[in-house]
Structure formats: C-alpha cells, structure tokens
Design an enzyme around this catalytic site. Structure first.
Site, mmCIF file in Angstrom:
data_model
loop_
_atom_site.group_PDB
_atom_site.id
_atom_site.type_symbol
_atom_site.label_atom_id
_atom_site.label_comp_id
_atom_site.label_asym_id
_atom_site.label_seq_id
_atom_site.Cartn_x
_atom_site.Cartn_y
_atom_site.Cartn_z
ATOM 1 N N TYR A 70 0.826 -1.207 0.000
ATOM 2 C CA TYR A 70 0.000 0.000 0.000
ATOM 3 C C TYR A 70 0.863 1.260 0.000
ATOM 4 C CZ TYR A 70 -3.800 3.209 0.879
ATOM 5 O OH TYR A 70 -4.705 4.221 0.752
ATOM 6 N N PHE A 122 -6.834 21.380 -24.418
ATOM 7 C CA PHE A 122 -7.364 20.064 -24.770
ATOM 8 C C PHE A 122 -8.765 19.964 -24.158
ATOM 9 C CE2 PHE A 122 -7.900 15.543 -23.620
ATOM 10 C CZ PHE A 122 -7.902 15.031 -24.896
ATOM 11 N N ASP A 123 -9.634 19.098 -24.694
ATOM 12 C CA ASP A 123 -11.039 19.141 -24.251
ATOM 13 C C ASP A 123 -11.250 18.863 -22.764
ATOM 14 O OD1 ASP A 123 -10.572 16.472 -24.649
ATOM 15 O OD2 ASP A 123 -12.147 16.170 -26.147
ATOM 16 N N ASP A 213 0.981 21.139 -20.192
ATOM 17 C CA ASP A 213 0.130 19.963 -20.382
ATOM 18 C C ASP A 213 0.971 19.084 -21.311
ATOM 19 O OD1 ASP A 213 -1.723 18.089 -21.081
ATOM 20 O OD2 ASP A 213 -3.276 19.490 -21.718
ATOM 21 N N ALA A 215 1.441 15.838 -22.307
ATOM 22 C CA ALA A 215 1.121 14.456 -22.707
ATOM 23 C C ALA A 215 2.064 13.937 -23.797
ATOM 24 C CB ALA A 215 -0.329 14.385 -23.192
ATOM 25 N N LYS A 256 -0.222 8.647 -23.343
ATOM 26 C CA LYS A 256 0.338 8.989 -24.640
ATOM 27 C C LYS A 256 1.824 8.630 -24.628
ATOM 28 C CE LYS A 256 -3.653 11.282 -24.618
ATOM 29 N NZ LYS A 256 -4.180 12.213 -23.646
ATOM 30 N N HIS A 448 -19.248 14.905 -27.157
ATOM 31 C CA HIS A 448 -18.920 13.884 -28.151
ATOM 32 C C HIS A 448 -18.763 12.484 -27.581
ATOM 33 C CE1 HIS A 448 -15.277 15.643 -26.666
ATOM 34 N NE2 HIS A 448 -14.521 14.724 -27.209
HETATM 35 C C1 PLP Z 1 -5.171 12.980 -23.213
HETATM 36 C C2 PLP Z 1 -4.884 14.351 -22.856
HETATM 37 C C3 PLP Z 1 -5.296 14.875 -21.625
HETATM 38 C C4 PLP Z 1 -6.146 14.116 -20.633
HETATM 39 O O1 PLP Z 1 -5.577 12.950 -20.217
HETATM 40 P P1 PLP Z 1 -6.380 11.612 -19.888
HETATM 41 O O2 PLP Z 1 -5.307 10.638 -19.605
HETATM 42 O O3 PLP Z 1 -7.195 11.258 -21.093
HETATM 43 O O4 PLP Z 1 -7.240 11.887 -18.709
HETATM 44 C C5 PLP Z 1 -4.942 16.186 -21.343
HETATM 45 N N1 PLP Z 1 -4.251 16.925 -22.204
HETATM 46 C C6 PLP Z 1 -3.842 16.459 -23.401
HETATM 47 C C7 PLP Z 1 -3.062 17.335 -24.316
HETATM 48 C C8 PLP Z 1 -4.161 15.169 -23.771
HETATM 49 O O5 PLP Z 1 -3.773 14.714 -24.972
#
Ligand code: PLP
Length: 457
Positions: A70, A122-123, A213, A215, A256, A448
């Site tokens: 844990y 990003f969305d 951000d 990813a 990603k 979506h």
């Molecule tokens: C995928 C993504 C997110 C969100 O991440 P999740 O793992 O889907 O929760 C945030 N910002 C960008 C640029 C992304 O491509």
C-alpha cells in the site's frame, strides 16, 4: 529513406473485419456515435492514441516485479528516479491518468472568475477549467488556424496575444499559464523551444507560474530536434530536460508518451503546492506512492518513459504518421500540414464543403468511413466543440472542423496505414453522397463522448 518498424512482433492480437450490413446495424444502435461502438467491431481503430500503446517486453516483464504494498512500493521509487532524471522534478504525484492531475492542480489554483491562457486547451482541460469556474482562453498563433500553412511550430503561443491578454485581465486573475505540448486540439503541432522561452519570459515579467500539459513531451522534443535551428545535435533527452526546465510544473497523461495503457503525473517545483496536492490525491486517487495505480502500472510507466525518448523509436513513430499524411495529401485529400506528432487531421470544411457545421460534418465523415471500411476516427469539429451561447441561445461553431486519424504507438504497421489511406481516398471520390447528422440526445459537458445522432435526409 525507407523506415521499418524498429521492433519485431512477439504476440499478436487478431482483429476482425465486419460486413457492411453489420456495420450499418452497429451504427444505428450506437446512435451514430463511434464512442458507442464496441471495439471488437472495429477493424482499425484510430479514435485515439490515448492508452492504446503497445508495451515492450521489458514493460511486460516489469509488471511481474510490481510491488503491491500500500505504501512505499519499490516501483514508486523507480518512477521517482525517472521523473527526476528525465524532467528534473523533485515533487510529483502519480495519478491514474491525465485528468485527475488536471483536476487536482486546478482545484488548488483556480478560483471562480479566473482566466487560464493556453496555446490551445485540450477538451478535458477546458472542461476542468470551466468546472472550477474558470475561463479557458486559446492564444495560439494565427497560423494554427491555417491548415495548409507550413509553419513548423503551429503549437506556438502568440506572445503578443498573451501579453495583451494579461494586461487586459490582470495577472491577479491568472493563476497560471498553460502550454500544451504538442498542441493536440490544433493538429498535433509542436511548440518550439524559442516560444517556450518567450512564454517563460512573459510569465516571469508578470509573476505568473507556467505549467505544461505535457502528454506528448517526447514527440514535441523530437520535432524540435528535427525542425528548430540549433537543436539537431542535441539528444531528445537533453531537449526534454531543457523544455521542462522552463516550467513550474506539468500535468501529464502518460497514456500517450508514457507508452503505457494507464497512468498520469502531476509535477511541480512549489513544495507547498506539492503538500496540498498530496492531500487531494489521498482524497481522490490514493496514497502518494501509488496515486490510483497498481505498483505494476508504476513500473511499466517508469520503463515506458525511458523507452519513449529512444530516437530510433521516435524517428519511426513520426515517420509513420507522416507516411499516412503524405499518402493522403498525394491523393488530393485536404489534410492539415505539416503533419504533427501523433495524428493526421483531415480538413472537413474542404472535404465536405456542402455539409454545414450545424449538421456535424466531422461526424458525418467519421461514421461514413466506419461504414465503408471499419475504421474508427475522432470527430474533432462541431461534434466536439460547438457550444451554445447561454444568453442568446445561438450556437457557436469552432473555427476548425477536423477529423483526427490518430495513430496508436507501436500498434499498427505501415500496411495498416496503406489500408487507411486507400479507404479515405475511396471515400473522397464519393464525398458528394455524404449528408449530415442531427443530434437526438446530448449531455451538457463533453458531448462527443455520449451524444446520439441520426442521419438527415
Ligand atoms: C489525453 C490528454 C489529456 C487528458 O488525459 P487523460 O489521460 O485522457 O485523462 C490532457 N491533455 C492532453 C493534451 C491530452 O492529450
């Protein structure tokens, strides 16, 4: 130069082609929303590159040394070493994906009425900003909206827009600036090191923290190496470290460039913010040494983060995306240029000029491509981003009407890319027969994912 996959196949996962009649029925049942289609009914799945990565045998072996204690599991300390080595951060928490990292950071920093400038949100980031009462602002350079403009860094923040925005809003109402690397929503385009430095300069001038951000940090770094003067002799590893050195922290969906199927990170330099993040993490994700993940997931992530900066991998990865994009472009299909890091974006305004945005041409394309060829893509135009103005009741449509053909990492071969290119080319020949869709049900946020549609006659 001919590229071949820098790996060989050890395990295979069969995929099945359905019949056209089957797909007709599947679409009806799914309300013409490809998120609602069972993955088993898809032949080639280009919906997303998120969590769809194929792991290496080192990562699979890593799962076996998962320590499921844990608290204080060994895999956390391995991940900690990698986060320090690759990104230079001492403080971070693991999360189960990107959005809990966003949620925690935003809960701690955004107050109602604040503004968050980003090159392009990003969305899920946009939705989380709004959820905290904040106002997201997209301040990317204008070239990002010109789909054929060959600008090498269409993810760059417009520095004048940013400074004008800060002057207008006032730094007090801007808890942080964000930069999305690469710019997913805008076309997977990278942000240049020069621009990152400029944004840092502005952030310092006004005393505002800068978060990434991040990813697709590795794809962004590789494209800097390829395109930005002065970086061709630097290693991707050095470039990543330099990029990160300009940030006060980052959120990262490791689904990603983490080369895993699940995982996320939230890192920061501010120790007080870190302490508060750990409290929220415990509330929402779990103890700080696992953060919503199993020990084995942390191990796979620690390994994946090191594999993703391998330049043979990145060269092949970027080449595969470009291979598909160039094939489409050579067939006369309007795609966003230059091809970015993880996806090819089809310009639907030019593919389907006869379908107005009120009839969701992005989804009309996506559902038709599925019907014809069993391929799933992501509709990232009016289907994802049209919003209703609460006061006037008028619908505002996004400037870009795109469908994203997203390439999962290490999953498909170039033969699959050939199949996709041919299917889209066939669709292009009969584009005049494609009609729009109308909504029959929609949720308030992130439409979506669960809206239902029907074809218009
Ligand atoms: C995928 C993504 C997110 C969100 O991440 P999740 O793992 O889907 O929760 C945030 N910002 C960008 C640029 C992304 O491509």
């Amino acid at each position: 130069m001919v590229f071949a996959e820098p790996y060989r196949i050890k395990v295979v996962e069969p995929i099945r082609m359905t019949t056209r009649e089957e797909r007709e029925k599947i679409l009806e049942e799914a309300g013409y929303n490809l998120f609602m289609v069972k993955a088993e009914d898809i032949f080639i799945d280009l919906l997303t590159d998120s969590g769809t990565n194929a792991m290496s045998h080192y990562q699979w072996a890593g799962l076996m040394i998962g320590d499921e204690s844990y608290a204080g599991c060994r895999n956390f300390f391995h991940l900690q070493e990698v986060v320090k080595e690759l990104f230079g951060f001492d403080y971070f928490v693991p999360t189960h994906q990107g959005r809990p990292a966003e949620n925690i950071l935003f809960m701690l920093t955004i107050r109602a009425g604040d503004y968050i400038p980003n090159n392009m949100h990003f969305d899920s980031t946009r939705a989380h900003v709004i959820d905290k009462g904040g106002v997201p602002a997209d301040l990317v350079i204008d070239e990002a909206y010109e789909l054929e403009n060959e600008h090498p860094f269409k993810g760059d923040m417009d520095i004048d827009k940013l400074e004008g925005f800060i002057r207008k809003i006032g730094a007090k109402k801007i808890p942080f600036i964000m930069l999305t690397l690469t710019n997913n929503t805008g076309g997977g385009h990278p942000v240049s090191m020069g621009n990152i430095k400029e944004v840092r300069r502005i952030a310092d001038r006004y005393g505002i923290p800068l978060f990434f951000d991040a990813a697709r940090f590795a794809e962004n770094a590789y494209l800097i190496k390829e395109r930005e003067p002065g970086y061709s002799d630097k290693s991707v590893k050095e470039i990543v470290l330099e990029m990160m050195s300009y940030s006060d922290g980052f959120t990262m969906s490791c689904k990603k460039d983490g080369l895993v199927n699940i995982g996320g990170l939230l890192a920061m330099r501010d120790k007080r913010l870190f302490e508060r993040a750990k409290q929220l993490l415990i509330l929402m994700e779990g103890f700080p040494t696992y953060g919503g993940l199993a020990g084995r997931d942390l191990e796979a992530l620690a390994i994946g983060l090191k594999e993703v900066i391998d330049e043979a991998y990145l060269a092949w990865r970027i080449q595969q995306v470009r291979y598909l994009g160039e094939k489409l472009r050579n067939s006369g299909i309007p795609v966003s240029f230059p091809i970015g890091g993880h996806a090819v974006y089809v310009d639907i305004k030019r593919f389907l000029p006869h379908v107005p945005q009120s009839l969701f041409p992005d989804n009309a394309f996506a559902t038709k491509l599925y019907l014809e060829a069993g391929i799933r893509t992501a509709a990232l135009g009016s289907t994802a981003f049209a919003t209703e103005d609460k006061e006037t009741g008028k619908i505002r449509y996004p400037e870009l009407e795109l469908v994203r053909l997203t390439i999962p990492r290490r999953v498909y071969t170039n033969s699959h890319m050939d199949y996709v290119a041919e299917a889209v080319t066939e669709l292009y020949k009969k584009r005049d027969t494609i009609k729009g869709l109308r909504v029959v049900y929609e949720p308030e946020l992130l439409r979506h994912f669960s809206a239902r549609f029907e074809p218009v006659e």
